[in-house]
Design an enzyme around this catalytic site. Structure first.
Site, PDB file in Angstrom:
ATOM      1  N   LEU A 191     -35.380  -6.493   4.898  1.00  0.00           N
ATOM      2  CA  LEU A 191     -37.025  -6.600   4.359  1.00  0.00           C
ATOM      3  C   LEU A 191     -37.122  -5.244   3.405  1.00  0.00           C
ATOM      4  CD1 LEU A 191     -39.730  -7.355   6.614  1.00  0.00           C
ATOM      5  CD2 LEU A 191     -38.579  -8.547   4.324  1.00  0.00           C
ATOM      6  N   PHE A 219     -35.481 -14.078  -2.667  1.00  0.00           N
ATOM      7  CA  PHE A 219     -35.428 -15.272  -3.480  1.00  0.00           C
ATOM      8  C   PHE A 219     -35.193 -16.619  -3.117  1.00  0.00           C
ATOM      9  CE2 PHE A 219     -33.625 -16.761  -8.062  1.00  0.00           C
ATOM     10  CZ  PHE A 219     -34.647 -17.387  -8.037  1.00  0.00           C
ATOM     11  N   TYR A 273     -22.883  -3.676  -8.730  1.00  0.00           N
ATOM     12  CA  TYR A 273     -22.805  -5.155  -8.104  1.00  0.00           C
ATOM     13  C   TYR A 273     -22.329  -6.085  -8.219  1.00  0.00           C
ATOM     14  CZ  TYR A 273     -24.761  -9.558  -8.035  1.00  0.00           C
ATOM     15  OH  TYR A 273     -25.761 -11.035  -7.285  1.00  0.00           O
ATOM     16  N   ARG A 311     -26.431 -16.869 -20.788  1.00  0.00           N
ATOM     17  CA  ARG A 311     -26.547 -16.524 -18.799  1.00  0.00           C
ATOM     18  C   ARG A 311     -25.922 -18.067 -19.044  1.00  0.00           C
ATOM     19  NH1 ARG A 311     -24.556 -12.350 -19.971  1.00  0.00           N
ATOM     20  NH2 ARG A 311     -25.216 -10.045 -18.693  1.00  0.00           N
ATOM     21  N   ASN A 330     -26.424 -17.728 -12.842  1.00  0.00           N
ATOM     22  CA  ASN A 330     -27.910 -17.242 -13.054  1.00  0.00           C
ATOM     23  C   ASN A 330     -28.555 -18.290 -12.420  1.00  0.00           C
ATOM     24  OD1 ASN A 330     -26.878 -15.274 -14.956  1.00  0.00           O
ATOM     25  ND2 ASN A 330     -28.473 -14.307 -14.916  1.00  0.00           N
ATOM     26  N   ASN A 331     -30.043 -17.804 -11.593  1.00  0.00           N
ATOM     27  CA  ASN A 331     -30.798 -18.658 -11.219  1.00  0.00           C
ATOM     28  C   ASN A 331     -31.793 -18.317 -11.332  1.00  0.00           C
ATOM     29  OD1 ASN A 331     -30.317 -19.725  -7.552  1.00  0.00           O
ATOM     30  ND2 ASN A 331     -28.394 -19.329  -9.195  1.00  0.00           N
ATOM     31  N   LYS A 333     -19.468  -7.384  -5.212  1.00  0.00           N
ATOM     32  CA  LYS A 333     -19.802  -8.651  -4.770  1.00  0.00           C
ATOM     33  C   LYS A 333     -17.553  -9.400  -4.563  1.00  0.00           C
ATOM     34  CE  LYS A 333     -22.879 -11.520  -3.531  1.00  0.00           C
ATOM     35  NZ  LYS A 333     -23.718 -11.725  -2.836  1.00  0.00           N
ATOM     36  N   THR A 342     -21.620 -14.596  -6.537  1.00  0.00           N
ATOM     37  CA  THR A 342     -21.848 -14.534  -7.929  1.00  0.00           C
ATOM     38  C   THR A 342     -20.373 -15.504  -8.873  1.00  0.00           C
ATOM     39  OG1 THR A 342     -22.910 -13.516 -10.099  1.00  0.00           O
ATOM     40  CG2 THR A 342     -22.255 -12.832  -7.827  1.00  0.00           C
ATOM     41  N   ASP A 343     -21.412 -15.789  -9.865  1.00  0.00           N
ATOM     42  CA  ASP A 343     -20.233 -15.811 -11.508  1.00  0.00           C
ATOM     43  C   ASP A 343     -19.228 -14.499 -11.663  1.00  0.00           C
ATOM     44  OD1 ASP A 343     -22.003 -15.384 -12.820  1.00  0.00           O
ATOM     45  OD2 ASP A 343     -22.435 -17.061 -13.644  1.00  0.00           O
ATOM     46  N   GLU A 344     -20.838 -13.527 -11.513  1.00  0.00           N
ATOM     47  CA  GLU A 344     -20.706 -12.305 -12.176  1.00  0.00           C
ATOM     48  C   GLU A 344     -18.867 -11.511 -11.838  1.00  0.00           C
ATOM     49  OE1 GLU A 344     -23.548  -9.709 -12.584  1.00  0.00           O
ATOM     50  OE2 GLU A 344     -25.034 -11.635 -12.509  1.00  0.00           O
ATOM     51  N   ASP A 384     -29.141  -1.484 -25.473  1.00  0.00           N
ATOM     52  CA  ASP A 384     -29.236  -2.151 -24.532  1.00  0.00           C
ATOM     53  C   ASP A 384     -28.469  -2.072 -23.105  1.00  0.00           C
ATOM     54  OD1 ASP A 384     -27.617  -4.627 -24.009  1.00  0.00           O
ATOM     55  OD2 ASP A 384     -25.874  -4.505 -25.131  1.00  0.00           O
ATOM     56  N   ILE A 390     -27.362  -6.962   7.835  1.00  0.00           N
ATOM     57  CA  ILE A 390     -26.371  -7.906   8.200  1.00  0.00           C
ATOM     58  C   ILE A 390     -25.128  -6.507   8.732  1.00  0.00           C
ATOM     59  CG2 ILE A 390     -26.580  -9.391   6.722  1.00  0.00           C
ATOM     60  CD1 ILE A 390     -24.849  -7.727   5.074  1.00  0.00           C
TER      61      ILE A 390
HETATM   62  P1  NAD Z   1     -32.656 -10.727  -3.979  1.00  0.00           P
HETATM   63  O1  NAD Z   1     -32.771  -9.808  -4.109  1.00  0.00           O
HETATM   64  O2  NAD Z   1     -34.008 -11.075  -3.937  1.00  0.00           O
HETATM   65  O3  NAD Z   1     -32.582 -11.442  -1.766  1.00  0.00           O
HETATM   66  C1  NAD Z   1     -31.783 -10.182  -1.279  1.00  0.00           C
HETATM   67  C2  NAD Z   1     -32.229 -10.727   0.346  1.00  0.00           C
HETATM   68  O4  NAD Z   1     -31.577  -9.609   1.347  1.00  0.00           O
HETATM   69  C3  NAD Z   1     -33.324  -9.677   0.308  1.00  0.00           C
HETATM   70  O5  NAD Z   1     -34.717 -10.578   1.528  1.00  0.00           O
HETATM   71  C4  NAD Z   1     -33.324  -8.589   0.956  1.00  0.00           C
HETATM   72  O6  NAD Z   1     -34.624  -7.701   2.122  1.00  0.00           O
HETATM   73  C5  NAD Z   1     -32.074  -9.134   1.506  1.00  0.00           C
HETATM   74  N1  NAD Z   1     -31.285  -8.104   2.235  1.00  0.00           N
HETATM   75  C6  NAD Z   1     -30.712  -6.726   1.473  1.00  0.00           C
HETATM   76  N2  NAD Z   1     -30.061  -5.817   1.766  1.00  0.00           N
HETATM   77  C7  NAD Z   1     -30.323  -6.107   3.309  1.00  0.00           C
HETATM   78  C8  NAD Z   1     -28.592  -6.349   4.722  1.00  0.00           C
HETATM   79  N3  NAD Z   1     -28.311  -4.956   4.387  1.00  0.00           N
HETATM   80  N4  NAD Z   1     -29.585  -6.867   5.834  1.00  0.00           N
HETATM   81  C9  NAD Z   1     -29.836  -7.333   5.568  1.00  0.00           C
HETATM   82  N5  NAD Z   1     -30.655  -8.360   4.827  1.00  0.00           N
HETATM   83  C10 NAD Z   1     -30.561  -7.317   3.275  1.00  0.00           C
HETATM   84  O7  NAD Z   1     -31.238 -11.262  -3.866  1.00  0.00           O
HETATM   85  P2  NAD Z   1     -31.454 -13.277  -4.571  1.00  0.00           P
HETATM   86  O8  NAD Z   1     -31.278 -13.781  -5.691  1.00  0.00           O
HETATM   87  O9  NAD Z   1     -31.938 -14.041  -3.488  1.00  0.00           O
HETATM   88  O10 NAD Z   1     -29.768 -13.565  -4.061  1.00  0.00           O
HETATM   89  C11 NAD Z   1     -29.385 -13.715  -2.816  1.00  0.00           C
HETATM   90  C12 NAD Z   1     -27.815 -13.776  -3.241  1.00  0.00           C
HETATM   91  O11 NAD Z   1     -27.090 -14.458  -4.016  1.00  0.00           O
HETATM   92  C13 NAD Z   1     -27.069 -12.477  -3.541  1.00  0.00           C
HETATM   93  O12 NAD Z   1     -25.920 -12.478  -2.282  1.00  0.00           O
HETATM   94  C14 NAD Z   1     -26.697 -12.828  -4.799  1.00  0.00           C
HETATM   95  O13 NAD Z   1     -25.573 -12.034  -4.882  1.00  0.00           O
HETATM   96  C15 NAD Z   1     -25.921 -14.486  -4.681  1.00  0.00           C
HETATM   97  N6  NAD Z   1     -26.439 -14.840  -6.335  1.00  0.00           N
HETATM   98  C16 NAD Z   1     -27.878 -14.005  -7.109  1.00  0.00           C
HETATM   99  C17 NAD Z   1     -27.752 -14.913  -7.899  1.00  0.00           C
HETATM  100  C18 NAD Z   1     -29.215 -15.145  -8.986  1.00  0.00           C
HETATM  101  O14 NAD Z   1     -29.604 -15.071  -9.880  1.00  0.00           O
HETATM  102  N7  NAD Z   1     -29.843 -14.422  -8.527  1.00  0.00           N
HETATM  103  C19 NAD Z   1     -26.780 -15.643  -8.557  1.00  0.00           C
HETATM  104  C20 NAD Z   1     -25.631 -15.906  -8.129  1.00  0.00           C
HETATM  105  C21 NAD Z   1     -25.752 -15.500  -7.044  1.00  0.00           C
HETATM  106  P1  TYD Z   2     -30.861 -10.208 -15.186  1.00  0.00           P
HETATM  107  O1  TYD Z   2     -32.543 -11.702 -14.945  1.00  0.00           O
HETATM  108  O2  TYD Z   2     -31.272  -8.535 -14.644  1.00  0.00           O
HETATM  109  O3  TYD Z   2     -29.516 -10.912 -14.535  1.00  0.00           O
HETATM  110  P2  TYD Z   2     -28.004 -10.602 -14.484  1.00  0.00           P
HETATM  111  O4  TYD Z   2     -27.732  -9.455 -15.592  1.00  0.00           O
HETATM  112  O5  TYD Z   2     -27.960 -10.897 -13.218  1.00  0.00           O
HETATM  113  O6  TYD Z   2     -27.868 -12.080 -15.580  1.00  0.00           O
HETATM  114  O7  TYD Z   2     -30.908 -10.482 -16.745  1.00  0.00           O
HETATM  115  C1  TYD Z   2     -30.345 -11.616 -17.183  1.00  0.00           C
HETATM  116  C2  TYD Z   2     -30.006 -11.242 -18.711  1.00  0.00           C
HETATM  117  O8  TYD Z   2     -31.174 -10.943 -19.407  1.00  0.00           O
HETATM  118  C3  TYD Z   2     -29.193 -10.322 -18.620  1.00  0.00           C
HETATM  119  O9  TYD Z   2     -28.279 -10.444 -20.431  1.00  0.00           O
HETATM  120  C4  TYD Z   2     -29.984  -8.765 -19.204  1.00  0.00           C
HETATM  121  C5  TYD Z   2     -31.179  -9.809 -20.351  1.00  0.00           C
HETATM  122  N1  TYD Z   2     -32.202  -8.684 -20.048  1.00  0.00           N
HETATM  123  C6  TYD Z   2     -32.632  -8.460 -21.240  1.00  0.00           C
HETATM  124  O10 TYD Z   2     -32.679  -8.796 -22.331  1.00  0.00           O
HETATM  125  N2  TYD Z   2     -34.285  -7.701 -20.640  1.00  0.00           N
HETATM  126  C7  TYD Z   2     -34.513  -7.681 -19.280  1.00  0.00           C
HETATM  127  O11 TYD Z   2     -35.710  -6.651 -19.044  1.00  0.00           O
HETATM  128  C8  TYD Z   2     -33.781  -8.220 -18.395  1.00  0.00           C
HETATM  129  C9  TYD Z   2     -34.143  -7.467 -16.830  1.00  0.00           C
HETATM  130  C10 TYD Z   2     -33.252  -8.591 -18.314  1.00  0.00           C
END
Ligand code: NAD
Ligand code: TYD
Length: 355
Positions: free
Chosen positions: A33, A10, A158, A222, A187-188, A162, A132-134, A289, A58
């Site tokens: 992938l 993503f 998770y 979030r 959260n993005n 991280k 991540t902020d988590e 929950d 990686i």
């Molecule tokens: P995602 O799960 O959508 O994508 C992860 C990508 O990494 C995928 O393309 C997957 O194929 C690849 N991948 C997984 N394991 C791998 C490995 N061993 N070697 C090579 N590639 C591998 O995740 P995302 O939401 O795009 O998040 C990207 C980064 O940002 C992560 O490190 C996540 O912790 C961090 N992050 C995400 C969010 C969010 O809200 N999505 C917020 C803060 C930080």
């Molecule tokens: P999520 O998108 O999984 O991100 P994160 O757990 O990394 O914050 O979830 C965002 C918030 O939404 C989280 O508090 C969990 C909640 N959530 C639901 O209430 N229902 C759902 O089906 C999912 C996937 C998440």
């Protein structure tokens, strides 16, 4: 050129697309992938010589060492991770393997490569770790937002994995002098978000006439950031961040989950009304929950704003509208990611959870 890991996921895919829209500096994109990686996210780059896709892990130090030696990148941006909290609850092992062991092998390969560079190239090199902020744990309603000085208190497999990778990155700076940067983002949301996460799940389920599952009371908070704002922050940190420093990235958009679900429903009512004229919010169901569910995340983004002059371009209102519109216009993408594996996951996570 730069090496990006996880660039078919993503945030990584948004980063690669934004980067190549703004610069001619080439990208080597290393991605395993997994279920979350999708080459369709990058289909607009087909035939573009500035994008070199490598299918790999990686954690494969021989492969990463070879890629580094061949392409001589000036920087690495590490997005690759297992990223979904709910999946980490059902099966933490992949999280330990990629987020901790994989990051360690990547750091080792990077240390070897960086150590072999001439002085000037060594000085200019950067390893940017996307986190991540988590890792900071959960906040009470009245507590101040997470600053970079907040202690690490990860609560899910998770976030613990991280946190471990963040510590390794920090250690490689302090011990070996590797010029690292760490970003901790909230959260993005936005285009190409895999529909297992809250916002795309709600859009996709709403349009399919399925239930919109809200965990617990839906009052968990979030702090939402439009993905392209995250990408611009990473570019800024890569350009001007101080090695060894961490930067929190957030959009000052704290919202309870239920508000998010209501906002998406209202936008869909406006842009693609239900055939029966009823509101999409009628599809909301409260489900059991998440175990250990963090109550509130909030980012204090003052450091990146004051030191590096970065600010998000989108408000939540503009970003969420763009996001809903993107999903409405990209129904083929949605259909293609809903593979058998996706359906199995939905069954595993939501079965028997109704309240
Ligand atoms: P995602 O799960 O959508 O994508 C992860 C990508 O990494 C995928 O393309 C997957 O194929 C690849 N991948 C997984 N394991 C791998 C490995 N061993 N070697 C090579 N590639 C591998 O995740 P995302 O939401 O795009 O998040 C990207 C980064 O940002 C992560 O490190 C996540 O912790 C961090 N992050 C995400 C969010 C969010 O809200 N999505 C917020 C803060 C930080
Ligand atoms: P999520 O998108 O999984 O991100 P994160 O757990 O990394 O914050 O979830 C965002 C918030 O939404 C989280 O508090 C969990 C909640 N959530 C639901 O209430 N229902 C759902 O089906 C999912 C996937 C998440």
């Amino acid at each position: 050129m730069i090496l990006v890991t996880g660039g078919a996921g993503f945030i990584g895919a948004n980063f690669v697309l934004d980067w190549l829209a703004q610069s001619d500096e080439a990208i080597v994109n290393l991605d395993k992938l997994t279920y979350a990686g999708n080459r369709e996210n990058l289909s607009s780059l087909a035939g573009d010589p500035r994008h070199i896709f490598v299918h790999g892990d990686i954690g494969d130090a021989a492969l990463t060492s070879q890629l580094l030696a061949r392409h001589q990148p000036r920087a690495i941006v590490n997005f690759a991770a297992e990223s979904h909290v709910d999946r980490s609850i059902h099966g933490p092992e992949d999280f330990i393997q990629t987020n901790i062991v994989g990051s360690f092998h990547l750091l080792e390969a990077t240390r070897g490569y960086w150590g072999s560079l001439p002085d000037e190239a060594q000085r200019r090199f950067r390893f940017l770790h996307v986190s991540t902020d988590e890792v900071y744990g959960s906040l009470a309603r009245d507590e101040p937002a997470f600053s970079e000085l907040h202690r690490y208190e990860p609560n899910s497999p998770y976030s613990a994995s991280k946190a471990a990778s963040d510590h390794l990155v920090r250690a490689y700076h302090h011990t070996y002098g590797l010029p690292v940067l760490t970003t901790n983002c909230s959260n993005n949301y936005g285009p190409y978000h895999f529909p297992e996460k809250l916002i795309p799940l709600v859009i996709v389920n709403a349009l399919a006439g399925k239930p919109l599952p809200v965990y617990g009371d839906g009052q968990q908070i979030r702090d939402w950031l439009y993905v392209r704002d995250h990408c611009s922050a990473i570019r800024r940190v890569l350009d001007a961040g101080r090695p060894g420093e961490t930067y929190n990235i957030g959009g000052w958009n704290e919202k309870p989950n239920l508000d998010i679900v209501h906002t998406v429903c209202l936008l869909l009512d406006e842009l693609r009304a239900r055939g029966d004229g009823k509101p999409y919010r009628d599809q909301i169901v409260y489900v059991a929950d998440r175990p250990g569910h963090d109550r509130r995340y909030a980012i204090d983004a003052r450091k990146i704003e004051s030191e590096l002059g970065w600010r998000p371009a989108e408000t939540f209102a503009s970003g969420i509208r763009k996001t809903v519109q993107w999903y409405l216009e990209n129904q083929d993408w949605v259909r293609n990611v809903q593979s058998g594996a996706y359906r199995e996951w939905v069954e595993k996570n939501y079965q028997g959870r109704d309240q």
